[in-house]
Enzyme design. Structure first.
Site, PDB file in Angstrom:
ATOM      1  N   GLU A  14      -3.592 -13.837   9.608  1.00 20.29           N
ATOM      2  CA  GLU A  14      -2.092 -14.396   8.932  1.00 20.29           C
ATOM      3  C   GLU A  14      -0.693 -14.889   9.238  1.00 20.29           C
ATOM      4  OE1 GLU A  14      -1.873 -11.573   5.027  1.00 20.29           O
ATOM      5  OE2 GLU A  14       0.370 -13.533   5.971  1.00 20.29           O
ATOM      6  N   HIS A  63      -4.102 -17.429  -0.714  1.00 23.97           N
ATOM      7  CA  HIS A  63      -3.344 -16.459  -1.051  1.00 23.97           C
ATOM      8  C   HIS A  63      -3.175 -17.607  -2.691  1.00 23.97           C
ATOM      9  CE1 HIS A  63      -3.709 -14.154   1.833  1.00 23.97           C
ATOM     10  NE2 HIS A  63      -4.482 -13.209   0.569  1.00 23.97           N
ATOM     11  N   CYS A  74      -5.400 -10.058   8.471  1.00 27.27           N
ATOM     12  CA  CYS A  74      -5.003 -10.713   7.236  1.00 27.27           C
ATOM     13  C   CYS A  74      -3.734  -9.931   7.342  1.00 27.27           C
ATOM     14  CB  CYS A  74      -5.102 -10.578   5.883  1.00 27.27           C
ATOM     15  SG  CYS A  74      -7.236 -10.053   5.488  1.00 27.27           S
ATOM     16  N   GLY A  97     -14.823 -17.691   6.635  1.00 26.76           N
ATOM     17  CA  GLY A  97     -16.215 -16.643   6.279  1.00 26.76           C
ATOM     18  C   GLY A  97     -16.349 -17.597   4.747  1.00 26.76           C
ATOM     19  N   ARG A 129      -7.049  -3.502 -11.223  1.00 22.00           N
ATOM     20  CA  ARG A 129      -8.068  -3.436 -10.236  1.00 22.00           C
ATOM     21  C   ARG A 129      -8.386  -1.896  -9.324  1.00 22.00           C
ATOM     22  NH1 ARG A 129     -10.659  -6.530  -6.708  1.00 22.00           N
ATOM     23  NH2 ARG A 129     -11.258  -5.512  -5.387  1.00 22.00           N
ATOM     24  N   HIS A 145     -10.478 -11.338  12.854  1.00 25.76           N
ATOM     25  CA  HIS A 145     -10.091 -11.870  11.647  1.00 25.76           C
ATOM     26  C   HIS A 145      -9.158 -11.124  10.986  1.00 25.76           C
ATOM     27  CE1 HIS A 145      -8.238 -13.363   8.793  1.00 25.76           C
ATOM     28  NE2 HIS A 145      -8.691 -13.124   7.530  1.00 25.76           N
ATOM     29  N   LYS A 204       0.891  -1.660  -0.062  1.00 22.32           N
ATOM     30  CA  LYS A 204       0.079  -0.015   0.077  1.00 22.32           C
ATOM     31  C   LYS A 204       0.587   1.728  -0.085  1.00 22.32           C
ATOM     32  CE  LYS A 204      -3.770  -2.223   1.784  1.00 22.32           C
ATOM     33  NZ  LYS A 204      -5.591  -1.640   1.131  1.00 22.32           N
TER      34      LYS A 204
END
Ligand code: GLN
Ligand code: ZN
Length: 763
Positions: free
Chosen positions: A674, A703, A652, A441, A524, A650, A119
């Site tokens: 994760e 992934h 990640c 989930g 994306r 949860h 990011k």
């Protein structure tokens, strides 16, 4: 005369044309020259939009086929060795090389492991991380920024090329191989930047904007000191440098930056308005100051009158040396509001996307120059009307919601009993074995599910038919989980398009756009919901689904919610209340959902918070304030249930260490997280801090399409069991399974359940 300029413009196109073209090229449906032509057409259109809006200097060099950081790696020839070779007979080229770096493959050239992506500061935009190694050399390789500047000039635009600065590029790069000090590479790097500036000077460019957003971070001294020598070296005849900073204030760097040998400085006055006066004090008399007053990170129309008032001292002191723009590149907002049809007229009147923001910037520039033309006056008047309407709107300000947040007390954030007591009550009620197994989930979002959803959206399926088809999916998913022998089941999230949109659509205070696309990475794009007003929950959102799911099985069914911080982070927030306020409203709305689920007999409820970490402010000093309200909002969401109701959360990511105390303070009964990609790096956090509650360190990486081996997963759990008592360990994948196919999911989970069984026998 105050000059208006564009710090950067979205590149994807109003209707995601760039996405469509690049994906067609990757598929082989578009050839390279057609792709090039589309890129050229989009650039030209975007410059035209800026110019038509009245902007004096349009930005060039902000275009990218994939990512702007990657553009700079190409410019510098920082291409990792594994992407260098050509496959026999096939022409390789820079375009495909950059696609291979970004995605691992391209229409030509050999496939190789893609570069890392991460990011960009605290945004949701991702860049391709430069790979650095000791002794690396740089060579001017891609001239895209120069070529595109010429392209703009030839089309008659006033072009201001934009570069990411050498220190920011280097700082964001990651060392591969032997560790070394990245600053060793600086000299070489700056030489190439110097060449680029010299070539830009030849094109006739006058101003070059160089972005150094790292100036808004807590930089180590040597890095801050490096600025002076770098910008000394970058002085180029006939070129004026506008050093751009954004995403925060300069703080400790203020004096260093004010004295750099550059002609202009851009500061972010949206995030750090207090900078204006100190800059006015410090800025040498020859320098231009560009004020970033239009929010480049959000979609609200600005209050132009208020900004004009704020800028008065700057106008008096600087005169022509005052420039205006957005706080940062407009990359982070959608392109054009005019295309929107899904929004009602009132909401639409409150918003400004990139094109409208350019109009606002231009109007400010004109108004500051004393231009009183009808157009300028009309825009300022419109902004006054909008500011009034938002302040008064009953759709935005709802007393009943504010009363609820006013009534928040610390008790509401507190479970009845401490974890140890809850733990035994829950074990008794849920009757779970040692090393209970569960999933995060979602299960595969199959073609069939997407087809049903799209039929429903196109109204070719009525609501009842759609609900029934989703129920069938849920039934089938539960059967499969039973057959796999999982302990705590989920309904699979078939009915959810997206984990934030699904909730936003059912909450009051949210609006949705049709074309509000923002680039997330490469091709994306995401369409963040807009939080425009006070948030409340008119009706239960997930209860029927969870109840239906529980009715299908005698096993424990886990209810599934997205947490308040994540919903806030992945939406455009309000600018008229603090994020904390919106988050509290979200927390109260979700708390109602949590207690309704409990009432309906759902004994395990997961509240996902994958976005807590990415919400961290850029400066460490600001972390505690953020983490305090973020953690409190989670506790507020979860705090209304009985002791024997088990709350899961949860996340990640595995960089857990620096915020572990806050994560523990969330006081979830179980956290799944994760870890598998980092080989249980997470466990380092437990060296000094003992995590008190239950934890499910993800045992395999969802992934990757590879089916995880049993032995590998077993070793991971054993490693975890050295740090965390086995009674507090869960066995689960590291994230939701919606992007995977059923055959791989079944194989992976079969192995995972088997591992848990073997471990039970061993402990
Ligand atoms: N419950 C969500 C899912 O399984 C969690 C997604 C996430 O962590 N981003 O899909
Ligand atoms: Zn996840």
């Amino acid at each position: 005369m105050a000059t208006s300029h564009c710090v950067g413009f979205p590149r994807i196109g109003k209707f995601r044309e760039l996405k469509k073209a690049t994906e067609a090229y990757w598929r082989g449906d578009l050839d390279q020259s057609a792709l090039m032509a589309e890129g050229k057409r989009l650039r030209s259109m975007h410059w035209r939009m800026q110019q038509d809006a009245g902007i004096d200097w349009v930005a060039t060099g902000d275009f990218a086929w994939y990512d702007q950081m990657l553009n700079h790696s190409m410019m510098l020839g920082a291409i990792p060795h594994r992407f260098e070779g050509n496959i026999e007979g096939q022409a390789d080229n820079l375009l495909d090389t950059q696609f291979r770096m970004a995605r691992g493959r391209a229409p030509s050239g050999q496939a190789a492991a893609a570069c890392e992506m991460t990011k960009w500061f605290d945004t949701n935009y991702h860049y391709i991380v430069p790979e650095l190694h000791q002794g690396q050399t740089f060579r001017l390789t891609s001239r895209a920024v120069i070529e595109q500047t010429i392209e703009a000039q030839e089309q008659g635009f006033n072009a201001k090329p934009v570069l990411i600065g050498p220190l920011t590029w280097l700082w964001l790069g990651k060392v591969k191989g032997e560790p070394f000090d990245r600053l060793e590479l600086l000299d070489e790097l700056v030489t190439v930047y110097g060449q680029v500036l010299a070539e830009l000077a030849e094109t006739g460019a006058q101003w070059v904007q160089i972005d150094e957003p790292i100036l808004a971070l807590d930089l180590p001294q040597p890095w801050l000191q490096a600025f002076e020598s770098v910008y000394n070296k970058l002085q180029t005849p006939a070129i004026k440098i506008m050093l751009a900073t954004y995403f925060g204030g300069l703080q400790d760097a203020t004096t260093t930056v004010a004295n750099l040998p550059v002609e202009g400085l851009h500061i972010d006055l949206v995030r750090a308005p207090e900078q204006l006066l100190s800059e006015l004090d410090r800025l040498p008399a020859y320098k231009t100051l560009s004020v970033g007053v239009i929010d480049g990170r959000n979609i609200w129309r600005s209050d132009l009158s208020a900004i004009l008032e704020q800028l008065k001292p700057a106008r008096e002191k600087l005169g022509e040396r005052l420039w205006v723009s957005s706080s940062c590149s407009l990359l982070h907002v959608p392109v054009d509001l005019d295309s929107e049809e899904r929004l009602d007229e009132e909401t639409k009147s409150w918003l400004a996307f990139a094109v409208q923001k350019c109009e606002e910037i231009a109007a400010l520039g004109k108004a500051l120059s004393g231009d009183n033309s009808d157009k300028t006056r009309a825009l300022v008047a419109l902004s006054d009307t909008v500011a009034c309407s938002r302040r008064a709107s009953r759709r935005i300000h709802r007393e009943e919601v504010q009363q609820k947040t006013d009534a928040i007390t610390p008790e509401l954030m507190q479970r009845h009993s401490p974890f140890a007591q809850r733990y035994s009550l829950q074990r008794e009620k849920l009757k779970l074995p040692l090393f209970p197994t569960t999933t995060i989930g979602s299960f595969p979002q199959t073609k069939e599910i997407r087809r049903q959803r799209s039929l429903y959206r196109k109204q070719q399926l009525d609501r009842q038919e759609y609900l029934e088809s989703m129920q069938q999916e849920i039934q089938a998913t539960i059967k499969r989980q039973e057959a796999l022998g999982l302990d705590v089941l989920v309904h699979g999230e078939a009915e959810r398009n997206d984990m934030v949109e699904y909730f936003g659509e059912q909450l009051d205070g949210f609006a949705f756009t049709e074309y509000g696309w923002v680039q997330s990475y490469g091709s994306r794009c995401v369409k963040p919901p807009i939080i425009y007003g006070d948030i409340s929950r008119p009706a239960p959102m997930t209860v029927d689904w969870s109840v239906f799911a529980q009715q299908q099985t005698s096993k424990v069914m886990k209810g599934m919610l997205t947490g308040p911080v994540t919903i806030l982070r992945w939406s455009f927030p309000r600018d008229d209340v603090s994020q904390k306020t919106s988050c509290e409203q979200l927390a109260l709305a979700l708390r109602e959902e949590v207690t309704d689920l409990e009432q309906a007999g759902i004994g395990v409820i997961q509240i996902d918070e994958p976005a807590i970490r990415e919400g961290l402010p850029l400066r460490k000093a600001d972390w505690p304030e953020y983490l305090d309200w973020a953690v409190n909002c989670f506790r507020l969401t979860a705090g209304g249930v009985q002791d024997d109701t088990q709350i899961h959360t949860h996340m990640c990511y595995s960089e857990f260490n620096d915020i572990i105390e806050y994560i523990a303070a969330m006081d979830a009964d179980v956290i799944t997280i994760e870890t598998s990609r980092s080989d249980m790096q997470l466990l380092d956090a437990f060296e000094e801090f003992e995590y008190p509650n239950e934890i499910g360190p993800g045992v395999y990486d969802i992934h990757s399409p590879n089916v995880p081996e049993r032995e590998w997963m077993k070793q991971l759990i054993k490693k975890a069991a050295e740090k965390i008592p086995p009674e507090r360990l869960w066995v689960n994948p590291d994230c939701g399974l919606k992007t995977r196919d059923w055959p791989e999911v079944e194989e992976a989970l079969t192995n995972m359940v088997q591992v848990a069984r073997e471990l039970r026998a061993e402990y």
